[in-house]
Each structure stands twice: as structure tokens, then as C-alpha cells.
Design an enzyme around this catalytic site. Structure first.
Site, PDB file in Angstrom:
ATOM      1  N   CYS A 197       0.834  -1.205   0.000  1.00  0.00           N
ATOM      2  CA  CYS A 197       0.000   0.000   0.000  1.00  0.00           C
ATOM      3  C   CYS A 197       0.868   1.255   0.000  1.00  0.00           C
ATOM      4  O   CYS A 197       0.605   2.218  -0.718  1.00  0.00           O
ATOM      5  CB  CYS A 197      -0.923  -0.015   1.210  1.00  0.00           C
ATOM      6  SG  CYS A 197      -2.128   1.337   1.219  1.00  0.00           S
ATOM      7  N   CYS A 216      -6.577  -3.330   7.029  1.00  0.00           N
ATOM      8  CA  CYS A 216      -7.841  -2.607   6.835  1.00  0.00           C
ATOM      9  C   CYS A 216      -8.931  -3.445   6.182  1.00  0.00           C
ATOM     10  O   CYS A 216     -10.108  -3.224   6.427  1.00  0.00           O
ATOM     11  CB  CYS A 216      -7.602  -1.332   6.027  1.00  0.00           C
ATOM     12  SG  CYS A 216      -6.924  -1.602   4.366  1.00  0.00           S
TER      13      CYS A 216
END
Length: 371
Positions: A112, A210
Site C-alpha cells: 500500500c 484494513c
């Protein structure tokens, strides 16, 4: 550097990035808040094991977007939500799934950072007139005149050190990034947030991946593949010892990670651990705790920060997982885009799919992915 410059702040809705925005405003910068919408937290609701309501304590949730927007309103700064769901799924979620299914243990946070937070956000920052991006990561960067390179360094608060997840940053990305918390400690950051009037100064840190609710990646894999209409591939096979003796069977290599002890389904007189996962043979190799230790590893897909390239064998401290204390080792070239790392002392549970990051004291020399 002029007194007034426009800086985009990557606002996650947590106390760290919110404090960064407040600090830069106080220093006279023109601050613009940016939040990435990465994953629809309700997307897999209704699938087995997936919650119907958002789970607390996760990065980049809808609550975090709300908190970031409220901080921007408090500070009186422009604020934008940037939808990167498609890119996030392509560059982070799919590789995460494929790595697990092939028997490796991935790190989505590093992917990410590399593909979104320090790539797409920098593009967006430039589009809104900001040459610099500030984040709430605990790290330090500076330009080294002697080498002519930007370097990444461990922060003052070693307990919050996030350089392990940042090893993939390029020279250009480091040159355009600010890490205002690099010299601060977490309690001081919370105090700074309180002084700035930010109501989230006591908000707990996010702990989970997440897009994986409850940290149960196996349930996530099942739900995601079912949603995609793909179904879980059959990777069932044998549990074997290092000598090749078959001691049992397993239902799929994605259920295991190196170092795992529980859930092996084999009863012996002494504890067994997962030593290796052979994806091509669908075998899970098990053995004693002593056999978990190894002195060498190979890594590929390397990124060098403090040096342009590795020209000769170098002594470093190598870190093989986020919570691992860097251990003394020698790193040397082992072919094209591959290094061999040899530790002074054997290390426990070296895991393919994880990163190995090389340090010279506080300086991040570079890193790569363990194969």
C-alpha cells in the site's frame, strides 16, 4: 525554502496524521488534507465470517474518513477524499490473496505504501498544487550531500518505528515527503494534538489490516474468492518432516504460515512447528522448534535507498519482520536482482513473502522480499 508552501497531508483519521496537519498549519504552511478511500468495509457483508457492521480499530474505515474531515474543519483547511478502491484491489488485495494461496505470507501495508500512499497520493498532491506530501509515519528522511542521495532513517521513538514498511520508497518519493513526527515520541504527539484542540487526541491506534476484519485472513480469503466467483483452489496435501516422512495431511497450504504451531492436526510426543511451505508440491514441512532457526535467506525485488546498488558484500543489521530486532548479517549479490543474507546467529522463522530490510545503524540501506 519559502515560508509559505502548499503541503498535502495524507490524513488517515488517526491522531498521528491529524497532528501532522495541525503542526504544519501552525508553521505557516498552506495545508490540504487528502484521504484515500481504499476498501468498502461493507463489501463482503453477508459472506460467512464477515461482519455486517464496520469493525473498530482498522485503518481507513468510514469512521476514519469522518474523523479526518472533522479535523480538517477544525483546522480550517481544504479536504478531499480520493477514491483508489480499484487500484488498491489490483495492487494490494489481489497480490495478498495470491501470495497466501501460493504458500507465502504477504505484507499488504508495504504494498500500500509503495503503490498508493507514496505513489498515487503524490500524483494527486501535485495536481492540487502541492509539491510536498506529509504523512504521520514515524520515520526520518534527509538529503545526504556526501552521497548525493536521499536517505531514510529510523525515528526517535523506536517503539513506533515504521521504516520496515517504507523500504520500497524511491529517491523521488523521499525527496517530496515530509515526516514531521520523526523526532517526536507518541505521548508528545498526543499532547500536541490536545493542544491543537483535536478531539481525537486519545483515539487508539489502528491495529488490523484494513480489509481483513478480526484479523482472520482465512475467512477473508474464502469470502473474497466466493464474491469473485472463483472458489478456493484445492491446495490440500501432505504434512512432511525434513527427512521426507509423511506424518499427516492438510486441507490447504493457505492455512499455514512459517512458525505456526497450533492447528497442525498431528499428535506427537513433542511440539511441531511449520518450517516451510512448498507451494509447488502442496507440502507443509513440520519439525521441532530448533529446526525453525536458519542463518541464511534469499531476497528479490530489491530497492536500495542509501546506496545506488550493492557492489560488494556489506555488513548490515537485517530485519525480517516488523517486530524483529535487526540482527547482524552480511548481504551480498546472488545473481540478478537477488541477494543472499547470512546472519551471524541463526534467526527464527524466516518467512517467504515477508520483507527483509537492511540497516546501517539508523539508516535504511535498502530492502527486498524474502523468497
Amino acid at each position: 525554502m519559502p515560508n509559505i508552501r502548499t503541503v498535502a497531508v495524507a490524513m488517515s483519521g488517526g491522531v498521528d496524521s491529524s497532528t501532522v496537519a495541525a503542526m504544519l498549519c501552525a508553521q505557516g504552511y498552506n495545508v490540504v488534507g487528502l484521504t484515500m478511500q481504499l476498501w468498502n468495509q461493507r463489501r463482503l457483508a453477508g459472506h460467512r465470517g464477515m461482519p455486517n457492521e464496520p469493525v473498530q480499530g482498522r485503518c481507513c474505515s468510514l469512521d476514519d474518513v469522518y474523523d479526518a474531515r472533522r479535523v480538517a474543519e477544525t483546522l480550517g483547511i481544504p479536504y478531499y477524499v480520493v477514491n483508489q478502491e480499484e487500484r488498491f484491489e489490483h495492487d494490494v488485495v489481489r497480490p495478498f490473496v495470491e501470495e497466501y494461496l501460493s504458500g507465502r505470507t504477504p505484507i499488504p501495508c508495504s504494498l500500500c505504501n509503495n503503490h498508493l500512499k507514496f505513489d498515487q497520493l503524490l500524483v494527486t498532491a501535485r495536481q492540487i498544487g502541492a509539491e510536498l506530501l506529509a504523512t504521520g509515519h514515524y520515520a526520518r528522511n534527509e538529503y545526504d550531500e556526501r552521497s548525493g542521495r536521499w536517505i531514510l532513517k529510523r525515528p526517535a521513538d523506536r517503539a513506533k518505528d515504521q521504516t520496515y514498511f517504507l523500504f520500497g520508497l524511491s529517491q523521488e518519493q523521499l525527496s517530496r515527503t515530509l515526516f514531521p513526527l520523526g523526532e517526536m515520541r507518541k505521548p508528545d504527539v498526543r499532547e500536541e494534538a490536545k493542544r491543537a484542540g483535536l478531539r481525537l487526541f486519545e483515539k487508539p491506534d489502528s491495529q488490523e489490516i484494513c480489509f481483513v476484519p478480526g484479523g482472520d485472513y482465512k475467512m477473508f480469503l474464502d469470502a473474497y474468492l466466493e464474491e469473485q466467483g472463483e472458489g478456493l483452489p484445492d491446495t490440500a496435501g501432505e504434512l512432511v518432516t525434513t527427512s521426507g516422512e509423511v506424518v499427516g495431511e492438510h486441507s490447504g497450504i493457505h492455512n499455514f504460515t512459517v512458525g505456526q504451531r497450533k492447528g497442525l492436526g498431528v499428535a506427537t510426543g513433542s511440539p511441531l512447528y511449520v518450517l516451510e511451505i512448498r507451494g509447488d508440491k502442496r507440502q507443509v514441512v513440520v519439525g521441532s522448534g530448533d529446526e525453525l532457526y536458519s542463518r541464511t535467506l534469499r531476497a528479490k525485488r530489491l530497492n536500495w535507498i542509501a546506496v545506488e546498488e550493492l557492489r560488494e558484500a556489506s555488513r548490515v543489521q537485517a530485519k525480517i519482520r516488523h517486530r524483529h530486532e535487526p540482527a547482524s548479517a552480511v548481504v551480498e549479490k546472488n545473481g540478478d536482482d537477488e541477494v543472499l543474507v547470512t546472519f551471524d546467529d541463526p534467526q527464527r522463522a524466516i518467512t517467504p513473502g515477508q520483507a527483509v530490510v537492511f540497516y546501517d545503524g539508523d539508516v535504511v540501506v535498502g530492502g527486498g522480499w524474502i523468497v
